[in-house]
Design a protein around this motif. Structure first.
Motif, mmCIF file in Angstrom:
data_model
loop_
_atom_site.group_PDB
_atom_site.id
_atom_site.type_symbol
_atom_site.label_atom_id
_atom_site.label_comp_id
_atom_site.label_asym_id
_atom_site.label_seq_id
_atom_site.Cartn_x
_atom_site.Cartn_y
_atom_site.Cartn_z
ATOM 1 N N ASN A 8 0.828 -1.200 0.000
ATOM 2 C CA ASN A 8 0.000 0.000 0.000
ATOM 3 C C ASN A 8 0.869 1.259 0.000
ATOM 4 O OD1 ASN A 8 -2.280 1.712 0.256
ATOM 5 N ND2 ASN A 8 -2.049 1.730 2.482
ATOM 6 N N ASP A 9 0.841 2.007 -1.115
ATOM 7 C CA ASP A 9 1.479 3.322 -1.219
ATOM 8 C C ASP A 9 2.966 3.274 -0.857
ATOM 9 O OD1 ASP A 9 1.495 6.055 -1.788
ATOM 10 O OD2 ASP A 9 1.123 6.596 0.303
ATOM 11 N N VAL A 10 3.664 2.255 -1.331
ATOM 12 C CA VAL A 10 5.072 2.078 -0.974
ATOM 13 C C VAL A 10 5.969 2.944 -1.854
ATOM 14 C CG1 VAL A 10 7.004 0.443 -1.049
ATOM 15 C CG2 VAL A 10 4.848 -0.196 0.053
ATOM 16 N N ALA A 11 6.817 3.718 -1.191
ATOM 17 C CA ALA A 11 7.780 4.572 -1.885
ATOM 18 C C ALA A 11 9.177 4.270 -1.358
ATOM 19 C CB ALA A 11 7.449 6.049 -1.671
ATOM 20 N N LYS A 12 10.163 4.366 -2.252
ATOM 21 C CA LYS A 12 11.554 4.125 -1.865
ATOM 22 C C LYS A 12 12.474 4.945 -2.755
ATOM 23 C CE LYS A 12 15.166 2.282 0.058
ATOM 24 N NZ LYS A 12 15.528 2.602 1.459
ATOM 25 N N ALA A 13 13.410 5.657 -2.121
ATOM 26 C CA ALA A 13 14.405 6.434 -2.860
ATOM 27 C C ALA A 13 15.787 6.088 -2.347
ATOM 28 C CB ALA A 13 14.146 7.925 -2.704
ATOM 29 N N PHE A 14 16.760 6.191 -3.233
ATOM 30 C CA PHE A 14 18.160 6.075 -2.863
ATOM 31 C C PHE A 14 18.805 7.427 -3.175
ATOM 32 C CE2 PHE A 14 16.837 1.746 -3.864
ATOM 33 C CZ PHE A 14 17.255 1.067 -2.735
ATOM 34 N N GLY A 22 4.769 5.239 -4.735
ATOM 35 C CA GLY A 22 3.413 4.896 -4.295
ATOM 36 C C GLY A 22 2.866 3.611 -4.885
ATOM 37 N N VAL A 23 3.652 2.546 -4.836
ATOM 38 C CA VAL A 23 3.253 1.264 -5.426
ATOM 39 C C VAL A 23 2.178 0.602 -4.574
ATOM 40 C CG1 VAL A 23 4.054 -1.064 -6.000
ATOM 41 C CG2 VAL A 23 5.476 0.936 -6.546
ATOM 42 N N GLU A 24 1.115 0.123 -5.230
ATOM 43 C CA GLU A 24 0.012 -0.542 -4.528
ATOM 44 C C GLU A 24 -0.460 -1.759 -5.320
ATOM 45 O OE1 GLU A 24 -3.234 2.023 -3.637
ATOM 46 O OE2 GLU A 24 -2.053 3.381 -2.384
ATOM 47 N N PHE A 25 -0.610 -2.898 -4.640
ATOM 48 C CA PHE A 25 -1.237 -4.074 -5.241
ATOM 49 C C PHE A 25 -1.508 -5.099 -4.147
ATOM 50 C CE2 PHE A 25 3.331 -4.812 -5.476
ATOM 51 C CZ PHE A 25 3.465 -6.116 -5.000
ATOM 52 N N ASP A 26 -2.390 -6.049 -4.450
ATOM 53 C CA ASP A 26 -2.696 -7.175 -3.570
ATOM 54 C C ASP A 26 -2.337 -8.477 -4.273
ATOM 55 O OD1 ASP A 26 -3.736 -5.368 -1.771
ATOM 56 O OD2 ASP A 26 -5.838 -5.854 -2.196
ATOM 57 N N ILE A 27 -1.962 -9.469 -3.471
ATOM 58 C CA ILE A 27 -1.752 -10.827 -3.960
ATOM 59 C C ILE A 27 -2.718 -11.737 -3.209
ATOM 60 C CG2 ILE A 27 -0.132 -12.740 -4.252
ATOM 61 C CD1 ILE A 27 0.668 -10.328 -5.886
ATOM 62 N N ALA A 28 -3.525 -12.481 -3.944
ATOM 63 C CA ALA A 28 -4.488 -13.390 -3.324
ATOM 64 C C ALA A 28 -3.845 -14.761 -3.087
ATOM 65 C CB ALA A 28 -5.718 -13.541 -4.212
ATOM 66 N N PRO A 29 -4.334 -15.506 -2.099
ATOM 67 C CA PRO A 29 -3.808 -16.855 -1.870
ATOM 68 C C PRO A 29 -3.955 -17.718 -3.122
ATOM 69 C CG PRO A 29 -5.196 -16.168 -0.032
ATOM 70 C CD PRO A 29 -5.375 -15.138 -1.109
ATOM 71 N N GLY A 30 -2.898 -18.468 -3.439
ATOM 72 C CA GLY A 30 -2.941 -19.407 -4.551
ATOM 73 C C GLY A 30 -2.564 -18.831 -5.897
ATOM 74 N N GLU A 54 15.403 -4.022 2.244
ATOM 75 C CA GLU A 54 15.447 -2.570 2.114
ATOM 76 C C GLU A 54 14.275 -1.987 2.907
ATOM 77 O OE1 GLU A 54 17.715 -0.802 0.778
ATOM 78 O OE2 GLU A 54 18.737 -2.085 -0.682
ATOM 79 N N ALA A 55 14.526 -0.908 3.650
ATOM 80 C CA ALA A 55 13.457 -0.230 4.384
ATOM 81 C C ALA A 55 12.697 0.686 3.430
ATOM 82 C CB ALA A 55 14.044 0.585 5.527
ATOM 83 N N ILE A 56 11.383 0.768 3.612
ATOM 84 C CA ILE A 56 10.581 1.660 2.779
ATOM 85 C C ILE A 56 10.599 3.073 3.373
ATOM 86 C CG2 ILE A 56 9.122 -0.191 1.911
ATOM 87 C CD1 ILE A 56 6.969 0.662 3.869
ATOM 88 N N ASP A 57 10.384 4.059 2.526
ATOM 89 C CA ASP A 57 10.325 5.448 2.972
ATOM 90 C C ASP A 57 8.901 5.860 3.344
ATOM 91 O OD1 ASP A 57 13.040 5.685 2.409
ATOM 92 O OD2 ASP A 57 12.662 6.351 0.359
ATOM 93 N N ARG A 58 7.919 5.200 2.724
ATOM 94 C CA ARG A 58 6.514 5.544 2.959
ATOM 95 C C ARG A 58 5.659 4.336 2.599
ATOM 96 N NH1 ARG A 58 5.360 9.158 -1.104
ATOM 97 N NH2 ARG A 58 4.029 7.686 -2.203
ATOM 98 N N GLY A 59 4.500 4.231 3.253
ATOM 99 C CA GLY A 59 3.558 3.181 2.906
ATOM 100 C C GLY A 59 3.531 2.049 3.912
#
Length: 260
Positions: A8-14, A22-30, A54-59
């Motif tokens: 949910n809303d994952v951000a990462k910078a170096f 702001g990456v967002e997605f779900d993975i369902a079982p199977g 890696e630690a996330i910056d946001r989300g």
């Protein structure tokens, strides 16, 4: 139904380089989900953030409804998320069986092994039986006594899967499992992953081989410059304008057909 994995809303910078936006997605079982994108799109960084390297910056990142984004990698493994690496490095002085057994340390503890308690001996026997079964399942029984570093690239990737499975993951994340692998071993890896999924394992696979993606995956998530541009079935990739532009920069039917 609660997703197995929720990003949910994952951000990462170096430094000044923003890799994930702001990456967002779900993975369902199977599911067997292919994580795709051109070089530099953020796939490896995303895999590393999910698995605690890696630690996330946001989300937020949640597994089975529980946040894992603030956990170290070993606790994420213990929670049920396993992973393999694109270029697995194997020790020169340990056999294939010893490497597989070492991957079970989290279950019975280093101190118990060193002290030789009854509980640790039982755990070691159980781990040995499990490693034996996994080496057989992944077609490595015939090399179990060889130095792990002496294996071919494809065999090292199979051993990497064995090591990940020693942790009893419910979600297995694989980083380019067939890259540079001989076609015969590639077939073995495909068959092994399909068997694992049939047994209930959920898989997320970073891969460039589109034939592999079509053969194995049920859904694809496509990254481009740190953003998700598509979530679709493998047979929809070539007709998705966002995917085509991510890989080719323009829409050219012949090039699309050859690439995707």
């Amino acid at each position: 139904m609660t997703p197995l994995l929720r990003v949910n809303d994952v951000a990462k910078a170096f430094g000044g380089n923003q890799v994930l936006h702001g990456v967002e997605f779900d993975i369902a079982p199977g599911e067997i989900v292919g994580l795709l994108g051109p070089n530099g799109s953020g796939k490896s960084t995303l895999l590393n953030t999910i698995t605690g390297f890696e630690a996330i910056d946001r989300g937020q990142i949640a597994f089975e409804g529980r946040r894992i984004d603030q956990m170290p990698a070993h606790r994420i493994v213990a929670a049920g998320v396993g992973r393999t690496f694109q270029l697995p490095s194997m020790p020169r002085k340990m056999s294939v069986m010893e490497v597989a057994m070492a991957a079970s340390t989290a279950h019975h503890g280093v101190w118990g092994t060193l002290l030789g308690t009854a509980a640790s001996r039982q755990a070691e026997a159980a781990a040995h039986a499990k490693a034996t079964a996994l080496l057989e399942q992944l077609l490595l029984t015939h090399v179990r006594d060889l130095p792990a570093a002496a294996l071919s690239g494809g065999q090292k990737k199979l051993l990497g899967i064995v090591c990940a499975l020693m942790g009893d993951p419910r979600l297995l994340m694989l980083d380019e499992p067939t890259a540079g692998v001989h076609p015969n071993l590639r077939r073995d890896i495909v068959a092994a992953l399909q068997r694992l999924n049939a047994q209930g394992m959920t898989l997320v696979i970073v891969e460039h081989d589109m034939h592999f993606i079509r053969e194995v995956c049920t859904r694809c998530i496509v990254l481009d410059r740190g953003r998700i541009v598509a979530s679709c079935r493998p047979d929809e990739l070539a007709s998705n304008e966002h995917v085509v532009r991510a890989y080719l920069g323009s829409v050219e039917p012949k090039a699309v057909e050859e690439t995707l």
